[in-house]
Design a protein around this motif. Sequence first.
Motif, PDB file in Angstrom:
ATOM      1  N   GLY A   1      47.041  39.689  33.996  1.00 18.94           N
ATOM      2  CA  GLY A   1      45.970  39.093  33.441  1.00 18.94           C
ATOM      3  C   GLY A   1      45.290  37.920  34.326  1.00 18.94           C
ATOM      4  O   GLY A   1      44.912  37.131  34.170  1.00 18.94           O
ATOM      5  N   CYS A   2      45.825  37.809  35.699  1.00 22.95           N
ATOM      6  CA  CYS A   2      45.388  37.113  36.686  1.00 22.95           C
ATOM      7  C   CYS A   2      44.760  37.832  37.909  1.00 22.95           C
ATOM      8  O   CYS A   2      45.778  38.858  38.346  1.00 22.95           O
ATOM      9  CB  CYS A   2      46.360  35.944  36.973  1.00 22.95           C
ATOM     10  N   THR A   3      43.728  37.436  38.484  1.00 21.23           N
ATOM     11  CA  THR A   3      43.400  38.238  39.738  1.00 21.23           C
ATOM     12  C   THR A   3      44.487  38.439  40.791  1.00 21.23           C
ATOM     13  O   THR A   3      44.519  39.366  41.561  1.00 21.23           O
ATOM     14  CB  THR A   3      42.137  37.340  40.519  1.00 21.23           C
TER      15      THR A   3
ATOM     16  N   ALA B   1      35.810  44.638  37.745  1.00 22.47           N
ATOM     17  CA  ALA B   1      34.773  45.428  38.686  1.00 22.47           C
ATOM     18  C   ALA B   1      34.145  46.415  38.098  1.00 22.47           C
ATOM     19  O   ALA B   1      32.902  46.937  38.316  1.00 22.47           O
ATOM     20  CB  ALA B   1      35.568  45.560  39.871  1.00 22.47           C
ATOM     21  N   GLU B   2      34.904  47.701  37.657  1.00 23.25           N
ATOM     22  CA  GLU B   2      34.582  48.852  37.121  1.00 23.25           C
ATOM     23  C   GLU B   2      33.452  48.754  35.990  1.00 23.25           C
ATOM     24  O   GLU B   2      32.363  49.269  35.922  1.00 23.25           O
ATOM     25  CB  GLU B   2      35.675  49.735  36.544  1.00 23.25           C
ATOM     26  N   ALA B   3      33.694  47.521  35.009  1.00 25.93           N
ATOM     27  CA  ALA B   3      32.698  47.447  34.058  1.00 25.93           C
ATOM     28  C   ALA B   3      31.372  46.780  34.446  1.00 25.93           C
ATOM     29  O   ALA B   3      30.305  47.270  34.180  1.00 25.93           O
ATOM     30  CB  ALA B   3      33.492  46.250  33.181  1.00 25.93           C
ATOM     31  N   ALA B   4      31.521  45.920  35.687  1.00 24.22           N
ATOM     32  CA  ALA B   4      30.220  45.221  36.186  1.00 24.22           C
ATOM     33  C   ALA B   4      29.602  46.547  37.004  1.00 24.22           C
ATOM     34  O   ALA B   4      28.139  46.655  36.676  1.00 24.22           O
ATOM     35  CB  ALA B   4      30.584  44.369  37.401  1.00 24.22           C
ATOM     36  N   VAL B   5      30.106  47.806  37.557  1.00 24.50           N
ATOM     37  CA  VAL B   5      29.334  48.704  38.308  1.00 24.50           C
ATOM     38  C   VAL B   5      28.603  49.548  37.200  1.00 24.50           C
ATOM     39  O   VAL B   5      27.671  49.872  37.208  1.00 24.50           O
ATOM     40  CB  VAL B   5      30.262  49.451  38.918  1.00 24.50           C
TER      41      VAL B   5
END
Length: 111
Positions: A75-77, A100-104
């Motif tokens: 839960g943390c970067t 990142a995958e959701a943003a792409v």
Amino acid sequence: MLGSRYTMTGTYFVDRLQDRYGLKVLVAEGEHEANVHNALYEELTKGIFRPETRVKFKAALESLASRGAEVIILGCTEFGMLIKAEDSPVPLIDTTIAHAEAAVEKALQSD
């Protein structure tokens, strides 16, 4: 779930996962919670990645799995820079990768 003290002991994420998706949410407890919290704020956010901290995180993952966790959310970067899939007895969800995958995916959608 491994996350900061706020997310582990707070209700924001835990309640959402339970209420919206019906998931039973386990969080690191006791010494594991303290180890995760201390590592995050005293080491990881400062770019310090120690082998002994990785061992403590692996113990937290094993504890969660022994309590019934079927998947663990990092839960943390910073957690994904310390822990890898092979370190865990159950699958991991690295929120950095998931975001990142959701943003792409969103960027590639045609409206």
